[in-house]
Design an enzyme around this catalytic site. Structure first.
Site, PDB file in Angstrom:
ATOM      1  N   GLU A 183       0.824  -1.208   0.000  1.00  0.00           N
ATOM      2  CA  GLU A 183       0.000   0.000   0.000  1.00  0.00           C
ATOM      3  C   GLU A 183       0.857   1.256   0.000  1.00  0.00           C
ATOM      4  OE1 GLU A 183      -2.213   1.663  -1.289  1.00  0.00           O
ATOM      5  OE2 GLU A 183      -3.872   0.579  -0.382  1.00  0.00           O
ATOM      6  N   ASP A 221      -7.377  -0.323  -3.152  1.00  0.00           N
ATOM      7  CA  ASP A 221      -8.482   0.630  -3.205  1.00  0.00           C
ATOM      8  C   ASP A 221      -9.301   0.456  -4.476  1.00  0.00           C
ATOM      9  OD1 ASP A 221      -6.717   1.554  -5.070  1.00  0.00           O
ATOM     10  OD2 ASP A 221      -6.693   3.628  -4.377  1.00  0.00           O
TER      11      ASP A 221
END
Length: 519
Positions: free
Chosen positions: A242, A318
């Site tokens: 991430e 996401d």
């Protein structure tokens, strides 16, 4: 990973001597040797003390005892679904079930089942930080016939991820959270990738949002260079943690992470407190190489990790949806697997017999064979791919056609100029000239010896999208297939901005009967 922070033969047989060495190595390093019955990757992980907590595959059982469904398909003709299971317990997929159910229509993969019994199945990914192209912002589902292959001499299908396609489970059971140790492996098509964000398999956020550094731990495969990269031009196996794709301890370039493009690629990422690793191998033979083994990245937020325990396939944490790739099998573990355990898993994978599938053309698609390519769309079944000079169209050819017409519609199959697992089509009457696409239109041109020409002239055969004959996938535009449209010939996607990308009759128009050559 997100794009928000910046811009966006070895034949099937018993375990080989190499496999036996891998298992012996497991003994010598102190892990339990898998029992004789433990023939699946997840049996081997369990024997090493790091059991699978998620196991996904469209090709085979990952446990010796598993005899449930691998995945589910839905056909467009009536929206009914069918589970696709195994030929026998612990064996390979029964692809004939899919072929029968999906004949003369399009099927999508709706569920990839979890073989562990924890119900960590993968389904259509919901919208998150980014919305997908399907209704309600969901991601697309994969076309069930788009990635054919052979495993152990049997036909199978993988999960072909075009940009916009994605699978997810945000409510899992037993997947690592926080800084807990875990391992994961996947088998990908090492020749199918792009520079989009992000073709991942692994641990992600449970709300489909970017929740900050360290909230993911997933295998990434592709050639994006925004966050991290290795040597060569890619693609690379990296870790998506991430807000960073990491190829080593540093952000950005790490020289020990090489470009890898095996047709079948084993990719591994594993992590535990302040320690993680990247490993990879040719899934058809040989052993694993370690590309990184060391401390967490020297960037704030990754030690300790804050993993959330969702599972993603083909997308970023996401729901970034710009990536392409193909997935065949993979699993996630509880605990940090030893190298010896993974070596034994790799030996099992190599012995499984992954291989390319010629899509049903049989001997007619053998290099050196003379063929003609006939349309299968109901309107056009007397039309063949033909040329007049450089111009390529479909033309009506029958037994009473002229010798010139028959010759213009005849081609010699060659090993793919850019990938010898695929094919190129050389003109019978103009040797040295090949079918080649430019600006998505197919023409016939003399081979100029460049790598671009080779890629443009290479097509990977698979079962016809409409259940007839073969479809031919462009090797450098893998969402596009040779299609006839208004009697011209293109490489076309299923839906798009060009008229020849129309979804109407797409599966028929990209399906070709491979016949003996007219001349």
């Amino acid at each position: 990973m997100t794009v928000r922070s910046r811009f966006w033969h070895f034949k099937k047989t018993l375990l080989s001597a190499g496999a036996a060495i891998g298992l012996t190595g497991a003994l010598l390093t102190g892990i339990a040797t898998p029992s004789q019955a433990a023939t699946g990757p997840c049996d081997i992980y369990a024997s090493g003390g790091t059991p699978c907590v998620a196991a996904h595959s469209t090709t085979r059982a990952l446990f010796a005892s598993y005899n449930g469904p691998l995945y589910q398909v839905r056909r467009s003709s009536d929206n009914t679904t069918r589970d696709i299971g195994l030929i026998s317990a612990g064996g390979v997929v029964n692809a004939a079930t899919q072929d029968s159910f999906c004949a003369n229509t399009t099927c999508l993969i709706t569920i990839i089942y979890d073989q562990t019994g924890r119900n960590n199945r993968l389904t259509q990914a919901p919208p998150g930080g980014f919305s997908g192209p399907a209704a309600g912002g969901f991601d697309n589902l994969a076309i069930a016939t788009a990635a054919p292959l052979s495993i152990g001499g049997n036909k199978a299908y993988g999960v072909f991820v075009a940009p916009g396609t994605g699978y997810r489970n945000n409510s899992t059971n037993g997947i690592a959270r926080g800084d807990a140790a875990e391992g994961m492996y996947a088998i990908f098509d090492g020749t199918h990738s792009n520079g989009g964000c992000c073709f991942d398999y692994g641990n992600a956020e449970t709300n489909s949002r970017d929740n900050g550094n360290g909230t993911m731990e997933a295998i990434y495969f592709g050639s994006i260079k925004v966050w991290g990269f290795g040597t060569g031009n890619g693609p690379w196996v990296m870790a998506d943690l991430e807000n960073g794709l990491f190829s080593g301890v540093n952000a950005g370039f790490n020289s020990n992470d090489p470009t890898v493009n095996f047709r079948f690629l084993t990719a591994i990422v594993k992590g535990e407190p302040n320690h993680w690793s990247i490993r990879a191998a040719n899934a058809q033979s040989g052993g694993l190489s370690t590309f990184y083994n060391g401390a967490r990245p020297n960037v704030a937020g990754y030690n300790p990790m804050k993993k959330e325990g969702a599972i993603i396939l083909g997308i970023g944490g996401d729901n970034s949806i710009g990536a392409a790739g193909t997935f065949y099998e993979g699993a996630m573990t509880s605990g940090y697997p030893s190298d010896a355990t993974e070596n034994a898993v790799q030996a099992n994978i190599a012995a499984a017999g992954y291989a390319t599938f010629n899509g049903g053309g049989g001997g007619l698609l053998t290099p050196g064979t003379a063929v003609s390519l006939r349309a299968t769309t109901a309107c056009c079944t007397t039309r063949y791919i033909s040329h007049s000079g450089a111009t390529v169209t479909t033309q009506v050819v029958t037994s009473t056609s002229s010798a010139t017409a028959k010759s213009n519609a005849s081609w010699t199959v060659r090993a793919g100029l850019a990938n010898n697992s695929c094919v190129s089509f050389e003109s019978r009457d103009t040797p040295g000239s090949f079918l080649r696409h430019q600006n998505f239109q197919v023409s016939m041109q003399a081979n100029n010896g460049t790598s671009l020409f080779a890629s443009d002239a290479t097509f990977c055969p698979q079962s016809g999208m409409n259940g007839q004959g073969n479809s031919f996938q462009s090797t450098n535009f893998p969402t596009r297939y040779i299609r006839h449209f208004s009697n011209n010939v293109y490489i076309a996607s299923n839906g798009g901005s060009n008229a020849f990308d129309s979804a109407n009759l797409w599966s028929d128009d990209v399906s070709w009967a491979v016949t003996g050559a007219w001349a």
